[in-house]
Enzyme design. Sequence first.
Site, PDB file in Angstrom:
ATOM      1  N   ASN A 100       0.832  -1.210   0.000  1.00  0.00           N
ATOM      2  CA  ASN A 100       0.000   0.000   0.000  1.00  0.00           C
ATOM      3  C   ASN A 100       0.864   1.255   0.000  1.00  0.00           C
ATOM      4  O   ASN A 100       1.937   1.278   0.598  1.00  0.00           O
ATOM      5  CB  ASN A 100      -0.941  -0.007   1.204  1.00  0.00           C
ATOM      6  CG  ASN A 100      -1.883  -1.189   1.159  1.00  0.00           C
ATOM      7  OD1 ASN A 100      -2.030  -1.813   0.106  1.00  0.00           O
ATOM      8  ND2 ASN A 100      -2.500  -1.516   2.269  1.00  0.00           N
ATOM      9  N   HIS A 117       5.827  -0.636  -2.791  1.00  0.00           N
ATOM     10  CA  HIS A 117       5.335   0.095  -3.970  1.00  0.00           C
ATOM     11  C   HIS A 117       5.397   1.609  -3.798  1.00  0.00           C
ATOM     12  O   HIS A 117       4.732   2.338  -4.526  1.00  0.00           O
ATOM     13  CB  HIS A 117       3.903  -0.350  -4.303  1.00  0.00           C
ATOM     14  CG  HIS A 117       3.821  -1.782  -4.763  1.00  0.00           C
ATOM     15  ND1 HIS A 117       2.646  -2.481  -4.896  1.00  0.00           N
ATOM     16  CD2 HIS A 117       4.805  -2.652  -5.143  1.00  0.00           C
ATOM     17  CE1 HIS A 117       2.893  -3.715  -5.325  1.00  0.00           C
ATOM     18  NE2 HIS A 117       4.193  -3.843  -5.472  1.00  0.00           N
ATOM     19  N   GLY A 186      -5.258  -9.113   3.318  1.00  0.00           N
ATOM     20  CA  GLY A 186      -5.929  -8.178   2.416  1.00  0.00           C
ATOM     21  C   GLY A 186      -5.231  -7.986   1.087  1.00  0.00           C
ATOM     22  O   GLY A 186      -5.279  -6.894   0.525  1.00  0.00           O
ATOM     23  N   THR A 187      -4.597  -9.030   0.597  1.00  0.00           N
ATOM     24  CA  THR A 187      -3.994  -8.938  -0.738  1.00  0.00           C
ATOM     25  C   THR A 187      -4.518 -10.053  -1.629  1.00  0.00           C
ATOM     26  O   THR A 187      -4.707 -11.182  -1.163  1.00  0.00           O
ATOM     27  CB  THR A 187      -2.450  -8.941  -0.697  1.00  0.00           C
ATOM     28  OG1 THR A 187      -1.957  -8.960  -2.045  1.00  0.00           O
ATOM     29  CG2 THR A 187      -1.870 -10.120   0.073  1.00  0.00           C
TER      30      THR A 187
HETATM   31  P1  OAD Z   1      -6.143  -6.030  -4.752  1.00  0.00           P
HETATM   32  O1  OAD Z   1      -7.149  -4.975  -5.048  1.00  0.00           O
HETATM   33  O2  OAD Z   1      -5.639  -6.845  -5.885  1.00  0.00           O
HETATM   34  O3  OAD Z   1      -6.735  -7.052  -3.694  1.00  0.00           O
HETATM   35  C1  OAD Z   1      -7.371  -6.625  -2.516  1.00  0.00           C
HETATM   36  C2  OAD Z   1      -7.723  -7.865  -1.714  1.00  0.00           C
HETATM   37  O4  OAD Z   1      -8.266  -7.432  -0.481  1.00  0.00           O
HETATM   38  C3  OAD Z   1      -8.772  -8.768  -2.380  1.00  0.00           C
HETATM   39  O5  OAD Z   1      -8.296 -10.113  -2.362  1.00  0.00           O
HETATM   40  C4  OAD Z   1     -10.004  -8.611  -1.484  1.00  0.00           C
HETATM   41  O6  OAD Z   1     -10.760  -9.819  -1.369  1.00  0.00           O
HETATM   42  C5  OAD Z   1      -9.359  -8.256  -0.156  1.00  0.00           C
HETATM   43  N1  OAD Z   1     -10.207  -7.475   0.783  1.00  0.00           N
HETATM   44  C6  OAD Z   1     -11.196  -6.603   0.496  1.00  0.00           C
HETATM   45  N2  OAD Z   1     -11.675  -6.071   1.630  1.00  0.00           N
HETATM   46  C7  OAD Z   1     -10.962  -6.605   2.660  1.00  0.00           C
HETATM   47  C8  OAD Z   1     -10.974  -6.450   4.077  1.00  0.00           C
HETATM   48  N3  OAD Z   1     -11.799  -5.623   4.683  1.00  0.00           N
HETATM   49  N4  OAD Z   1     -10.082  -7.180   4.816  1.00  0.00           N
HETATM   50  C9  OAD Z   1      -9.222  -8.017   4.212  1.00  0.00           C
HETATM   51  N5  OAD Z   1      -9.157  -8.199   2.889  1.00  0.00           N
HETATM   52  C10 OAD Z   1     -10.010  -7.515   2.117  1.00  0.00           C
HETATM   53  O7  OAD Z   1      -4.984  -5.318  -3.952  1.00  0.00           O
HETATM   54  P2  OAD Z   1      -3.444  -5.764  -3.752  1.00  0.00           P
HETATM   55  O8  OAD Z   1      -3.337  -7.223  -3.545  1.00  0.00           O
HETATM   56  O9  OAD Z   1      -2.899  -4.866  -2.728  1.00  0.00           O
HETATM   57  O10 OAD Z   1       0.390  -2.256  -7.359  1.00  0.00           O
HETATM   58  O11 OAD Z   1      -2.847  -5.386  -5.163  1.00  0.00           O
HETATM   59  C11 OAD Z   1      -1.488  -5.511  -5.331  1.00  0.00           C
HETATM   60  C12 OAD Z   1      -0.977  -4.428  -6.226  1.00  0.00           C
HETATM   61  O12 OAD Z   1      -1.746  -4.391  -7.434  1.00  0.00           O
HETATM   62  C13 OAD Z   1      -1.118  -3.016  -5.681  1.00  0.00           C
HETATM   63  O13 OAD Z   1      -0.120  -2.676  -4.761  1.00  0.00           O
HETATM   64  C14 OAD Z   1      -0.988  -2.209  -6.951  1.00  0.00           C
HETATM   65  C15 OAD Z   1      -1.869  -3.024  -7.889  1.00  0.00           C
HETATM   66  O14 OAD Z   1      -1.500  -3.020  -9.196  1.00  0.00           O
HETATM   67  C16 OAD Z   1       0.950  -1.170  -7.895  1.00  0.00           C
HETATM   68  O15 OAD Z   1       0.339  -0.128  -8.064  1.00  0.00           O
HETATM   69  C17 OAD Z   1       2.389  -1.367  -8.263  1.00  0.00           C
END
Ligand code: OAD
Length: 243
Positions: A100, A117, A186-187
Amino acid sequence: MIDESLIRRLKASKKVAVLTGAGVSAESGVPTFRGEEGMWKKFKPEELANFDAFMRNPDMVWEWYEHRKDLMSKVKPNAGHYAMAKMEKLFPVFTLITQNIDNLHRIAGSENILELHGNIRRNFCINCKKQYNDEHLTLGGGKVPKCSCGGMIRPDVVWFGEMLPGSILESAFKAAETCDFFLSLGTSAVVYPAAMLPVAAKKAGAVLLEINPETTPLTQSTDYYIKAKTGEVLPQIVEAIIK
Ligand code: OAD
């Protein structure tokens, strides 16, 4: 109810590493990237989050980041962020690795943070690399700011196609490969190289816990999976390990 063996194993751990993604900030009101409410449903990453797009249309890309800076300056950490800050004090070694850019972990009080990031509050000149924090710039005009050298200033975040900061990535792998317990929170666990960290931790012998309301490609490799929001479960975990 949280599994007793999970709490026992976490409590016995000396080195803990955590990987967080956009989901941990969802309860603060920061949109995630993927999923139903995800940002990439409305915006195309290749039009906004890459260097070529910035060179083609710097004002448009900068304006989008001004919008995100504004949004992120108004949100507050949630119970999950505070629980992680508390956890840091409970273990001899605790490394918080985050994808994040919203700065919420720091605001919540976490200290040992590896920002894979970047951070949306920082910016730098693409020409001379001089750093500018947001408070050194006049924001809100929708025009890309210029450095004293004349170069364009961009947000200090990793864009698609760019390398992650090498020393931070190295420290993140070291933390993953040497920890006793790894939490993936949360990823969506689909963006590399961050998605390799929980796999590397597990391979090196760590216990792996995932918390996410949705399953991910990682779920099948975990020791424990809690299908829930981090803001709801993490405070319970902290309470259970303090008891
Ligand atoms: P994503 O948007 O891909 O995934 C978010 C995750 O959080 C999903 O699996 C949801 O199910 C989960 N989620 C939603 N609400 C939640 C909650 N309240 N508690 C726990 N989990 C929850 O986000 P990232 O995995 O962070 O990179 O994405 C990775 C990267 O993709 C980001 O850093 C960004 C993007 O491209 C760059 O900008 C380089």
